[in-house]
Design a protein around this motif. Structure first.
Motif, PDB file in Angstrom:
ATOM      1  N   ALA A 287       4.170 -14.065   0.692  1.00 39.71           N
ATOM      2  CA  ALA A 287       3.570 -13.431   1.879  1.00 39.71           C
ATOM      3  C   ALA A 287       2.195 -14.036   2.142  1.00 39.71           C
ATOM      4  CB  ALA A 287       3.449 -11.927   1.673  1.00 39.71           C
ATOM      5  N   ASP A 288       1.890 -14.277   3.400  1.00 39.90           N
ATOM      6  CA  ASP A 288       0.553 -14.751   3.770  1.00 39.90           C
ATOM      7  C   ASP A 288      -0.470 -13.634   3.601  1.00 39.90           C
ATOM      8  OD1 ASP A 288       1.107 -17.517   5.112  1.00 39.90           O
ATOM      9  OD2 ASP A 288       2.599 -16.152   5.958  1.00 39.90           O
ATOM     10  N   MET A 289      -0.027 -12.400   3.843  1.00 38.01           N
ATOM     11  CA  MET A 289      -0.907 -11.240   3.730  1.00 38.01           C
ATOM     12  C   MET A 289      -0.115 -10.077   3.153  1.00 38.01           C
ATOM     13  SD  MET A 289      -3.067  -9.293   6.757  1.00 38.01           S
ATOM     14  CE  MET A 289      -3.820 -10.848   7.243  1.00 38.01           C
ATOM     15  N   VAL A 290      -0.705  -9.410   2.158  1.00 33.62           N
ATOM     16  CA  VAL A 290      -0.110  -8.210   1.592  1.00 33.62           C
ATOM     17  C   VAL A 290      -1.066  -7.055   1.858  1.00 33.62           C
ATOM     18  CG1 VAL A 290       0.626  -7.025  -0.491  1.00 33.62           C
ATOM     19  CG2 VAL A 290       1.125  -9.458  -0.215  1.00 33.62           C
ATOM     20  N   VAL A 291      -0.595  -6.047   2.591  1.00 34.47           N
ATOM     21  CA  VAL A 291      -1.425  -4.900   2.942  1.00 34.47           C
ATOM     22  C   VAL A 291      -1.004  -3.714   2.078  1.00 34.47           C
ATOM     23  CG1 VAL A 291      -2.266  -3.426   4.798  1.00 34.47           C
ATOM     24  CG2 VAL A 291      -1.543  -5.775   5.310  1.00 34.47           C
ATOM     25  N   LEU A 292      -1.948  -3.206   1.308  1.00 35.34           N
ATOM     26  CA  LEU A 292      -1.675  -2.082   0.412  1.00 35.34           C
ATOM     27  C   LEU A 292      -1.998  -0.774   1.114  1.00 35.34           C
ATOM     28  CD1 LEU A 292      -3.342  -3.509  -2.835  1.00 35.34           C
ATOM     29  CD2 LEU A 292      -1.067  -4.007  -1.895  1.00 35.34           C
ATOM     30  N   CYS A 293      -0.977   0.001   1.434  1.00 35.34           N
ATOM     31  CA  CYS A 293      -1.156   1.282   2.118  1.00 35.34           C
ATOM     32  C   CYS A 293      -0.703   2.402   1.188  1.00 35.34           C
ATOM     33  CB  CYS A 293      -0.369   1.312   3.425  1.00 35.34           C
ATOM     34  SG  CYS A 293      -0.849   0.048   4.612  1.00 35.34           S
TER      35      CYS A 293
END
Length: 270
Positions: free
Chosen positions: A62-68
């Motif tokens: 992944a280019d970006m991993v967003v932790l929600c």
């Protein structure tokens, strides 16, 4: 951006997905995880995105991993996906939406040396595309990654860049801020009922007034000038403002935000 992973697609995660898709992002470049298979299927059906059965699968390349996820879950989650990120063919930037977990804490957990990590303090109006998202960058985040993060977050609202040391104050102002306005609106509704208005009418008036005042603040940023514009000399509004000031409204706001900021500091030190 070829792949964005949303880990923990609850309310905030879904808000970001909806904003991205609404802004024209290809849904097939978004992959989300959720503990509930039923919830994952709902997201796939609603937005046309990809879903993954586990976090490692979602984070792979992944280019970006967003932790929600909740703050307490962040260290374990980073430990879970850390090796996948370290082995990726792309330089993955990690974006945490969890309050209180410092950049240093996250950098120490991720096994990849020089991992680019970003902290974001968002507020709930991002659920309707009107969020405030304050961003603090870790030391390893490159300029192109900063721009990519801004572009992704801007789909959900207004983005500001801050120093990590300012995030507790940001939490007190914008992170928790919507609750203050909700409380004031609630008080206005009750006051209207006390003055003899039916509750549904008082609610309609208070909510519409809040929306209108917010729209005016968006168009003209100076609240002092806006307040003066509705405060005629010796008029009804001036009488109300005087009572609010003498009752300590301004001091209460100072104390409330100080308490909020202090609590945010305490959470960051755990």
């Amino acid at each position: 951006m070829e792949k964005i992973a949303i880990i923990g697609a609850g309310n905030i995660g879904e808000a970001l997905i909806a904003a991205l898709v609404g802004a024209g992002t290809d849904p097939q470049t978004i992959v989300a995880t959720n503990r509930s298979a039923e919830r994952s299927q709902q997201l796939a059906d609603r937005y046309g995105i990809e879903t993954a059965e586990d976090n490692r699968q979602a984070a792979t390349d992944a280019d970006m991993v967003v932790l929600c996820v909740k703050p307490a879950q962040v260290p374990d989650l980073l430990d879970e996906i850390g090796e996948v990120i370290a082995a990726a063919d792309v330089h993955t930037v990690i974006v945490s939406m969890a309050a209180g977990v410092t950049l240093t804490t996250m950098e120490e957990v991720v096994p990849a040396a020089g991992a680019p990590i970003v902290r974001v303090m968002a507020n709930t109006p991002m659920l309707v595309g009107k969020g405030v998202l304050a961003v603090a960058y870790g030391r390893y985040v490159a300029n192109d990654q900063r721009e990519a993060v801004r572009e992704v977050l801007a789909t959900a609202g207004h983005v500001v860049e801050v120093e990590e040391s300012q995030l507790s104050a940001v939490t007190a102002l914008s992170g928790s801020g919507p609750a203050y306005y909700f409380l004031l609106t609630e008080a206005l509704i009750d006051a209207g009922v006390s003055l003899g208005l039916p509750r549904d009418l008082a609610s309609e008036l208070a909510r519409a007034t809040a929306a209108g005042a917010g729209a005016m603040l968006e168009q003209k940023s100076d609240p002092v000038a806006l307040r003066a514009g509705v405060s005629s000399p010796a008029g009804t509004t001036v009488a109300a403002i005087r009572e609010l000031e003498e009752s300590g409204l301004r001091g209460a706001v100072y104390r409330a935000t100080e308490a909020c900021s202090k609590r945010a500091d305490e959470l960051s030190q755990r």
